[in-house]
Design a protein around this motif. Sequence first.
Motif, mmCIF file in Angstrom:
data_model
loop_
_atom_site.group_PDB
_atom_site.id
_atom_site.type_symbol
_atom_site.label_atom_id
_atom_site.label_comp_id
_atom_site.label_asym_id
_atom_site.label_seq_id
_atom_site.Cartn_x
_atom_site.Cartn_y
_atom_site.Cartn_z
ATOM 1 N N THR A 228 -4.537 -11.410 -9.413
ATOM 2 C CA THR A 228 -5.630 -11.721 -8.497
ATOM 3 C C THR A 228 -5.912 -13.221 -8.405
ATOM 4 O OG1 THR A 228 -7.099 -11.248 -10.337
ATOM 5 C CG2 THR A 228 -6.830 -9.518 -8.689
ATOM 6 N N ASP A 237 -1.041 -15.071 -1.721
ATOM 7 C CA ASP A 237 -2.390 -14.648 -1.384
ATOM 8 C C ASP A 237 -2.483 -13.167 -1.669
ATOM 9 O OD1 ASP A 237 -4.441 -14.741 1.678
ATOM 10 O OD2 ASP A 237 -4.876 -14.164 -0.398
ATOM 11 N N HIS A 239 -4.663 -10.984 -1.261
ATOM 12 C CA HIS A 239 -5.293 -10.110 -0.272
ATOM 13 C C HIS A 239 -4.294 -9.619 0.769
ATOM 14 C CE1 HIS A 239 -9.217 -11.047 -1.876
ATOM 15 N NE2 HIS A 239 -8.935 -12.335 -1.801
ATOM 16 N N THR A 240 -3.318 -10.485 1.116
ATOM 17 C CA THR A 240 -2.373 -10.100 2.170
ATOM 18 C C THR A 240 -1.036 -9.603 1.620
ATOM 19 O OG1 THR A 240 -1.704 -12.402 2.290
ATOM 20 C CG2 THR A 240 -3.313 -11.638 3.905
#
Lengths: 344, 339
Positions: A228, A237, A239-240
């Motif tokens: 994370t 990243d 999140h993606t």
Amino acid sequence: MALMKVKFDLKKRVKLAQFLWLMYWFSVMAGVLVFSMGLFFKIELRKRSEMMDNNESHFVPNLLIGVGLLACGINAMGGKICYDSLDPSKFSRWKPMLKSFLVSCVAFNCLLVLTALLCFLMRIPLQFTLAEGLKNALKFYKDTDTPGHCYMKRTLDQMQMEFRCCGNNNFRDWFEIQWVSNRYLDFGAKEVKDRIGSNVDGKYLMDAVPFSCCNPSSPRPCIQYQVTNNTAHYSYDHHTEDLNIWKRGCRDALISYYGGMMNTIGALVLLVTILEVIVTIGLQYVNTSLSNLANPEDPESESEGWILEKTVKETFTDIMDKMKAMSKGNVVDEAGVDGVATVS
Amino acid sequence: MVLMKMKFPFEKRVKLAQCLWLLSWMATLAGAFTFTLGCFLKTELRRRAEVMDNTEIHAVPNTLMIVGLASLGINYFAGRMCQDALDAGRFPRWKTFMQPYWGVSLLFTLLMLTAVIMSYAMKGNLESSLKIGLKNGIRFYKDTDTPGRCFQKQTIDRLQMEFRCCGNTDFKDWFEVQWISNRYLDFSSKEVKDRVKSNVDGRYLFDGVPFSCCNPSSPRPCIQDRLTNNSAHYSYEHQTEELNIYIRGCREALVNYYMGLMNTIGAAVLSVFLVQSSVLVSLRYLQTAMEAVAGQENTEIETEGYLLEKGVKETIMEYVTPVLVFLQLNQVGSEDAEA
């Protein structure tokens, strides 16, 4: 008014008996199929019993095995009856028990429908068993030196690789438990002491997952540690990024696997039920057509066959009356005995 | 000098024909079985075609498939012939068919034997093909953005996980190759710049392996990077650590797998070859015994059957001499033309 009356001459009776004999052999094979599916399902459950806390219910596969064996027996007997029905002398041996055999066939068909229903419904208890079992399995991942849990790591790793899943609900389950054994932690290092100090239970928690969560289809080498933390890795990243590790949780993966298996088995049992209903109706026709010869001395005379002697409603009320008469007979007997007892 | 003469009274001929009929049906099934084995082997070889450099090893399954199909035809005709053998009037119509039939069936039976020998002998060929294929696979592991090579990473990862192996010869092959793409390297960091400068080609080399080399049976979480550095990990010694990553190389793993498969198939095809040979030998005896009956009034007399009318040497000379004469004539003709 009989239900679905059909006229039979000798030729038609013989054809019916031959056709039914063939159908009974198909039903025997269908029974073997149900038996083997029950066995297969039982073995599959056993293979993953560690993920279910050794607590899973084997009721459905055992039922399938029993029903399969019963189907083989009943259908073999039915085939023999059909074979003998072409010879009047042999058939007269079977005549007395044919009615009770047909009633047991009907009961067996109801059992088959119940089995199919249970197959479809078993998904629900399995969900709860798996949730509990996986949670505990994750806890014991690091205990490779504890007798009884030493193969949990290997089992979990192989399962995550095979089913392409990570963790219980998702990969974050690994962040909440300590999955690195204390044997491999350097308690003299500052980093280790910080992490252990940071939570109440003194567990070494980190935002990392085991290697078995890695997805081979990812274009970049697997990022397992600091999952994370975007700054820890170049051009990353979290999140993606969805190809790095498996997103799906193992509970969902296992439930869809077992669910698919159970749906297929349930559908197959329904098909077998339809086959069984057809042969039962056929046997009833054979029975009634041979019992109602126009001329009892001449085996080649015409006859009539039907499914029920009266209509469905009348048959149902007949059965209810019989049952009431039987229970009333019991009460009268008891009252009579009591009366005699009090008098004397 | 007749080769292996045997006397055949009428009952023995009948028994031979019946036996042969049964045997030819068994041999037909065996031929179908051989064809299936060939298909299976070809499918297995094609699955890993990406890590093989050439397709020479496919000669083995191709030969098996051809031989399987041919033996179906050979045994079908053998069955028909022995059905007609019991009727002395119908057997002579096969006379003109026999010569080409023997040629074809001997050819395909020898081809079957060749296939068995090849399945044992082509180990070296397979190994060198895998060596080159795996070397390329490991080299192109990082090129997930190059068209034509973007699935190399996935193939190698899945291969290493399924066959429990790491690298080509062993895991050290990964230390000699840059397996992390430049897209994911931070060229402004000191560590990356040092590593890239430390070798002539400017490659980012380090003592680490991909995650697919990790062994799930290891008691500790997998150590993938700084493998040869004992001080980088707590309580770790790389010389004695055997369970951490797979020690075996993928070339050895794949060769073992395919040789095991081909040895089993070779043994099965050898038994099919024996069945096929016995069919052909019995058919020859039946043919020669029935030929002696032809033209006789009493078809139930005792006759003699043999394998070859003359000895082995004489029969070979009989077939080879016309070929030699043809070649010599050609030579003489070309000399005349030159003169």
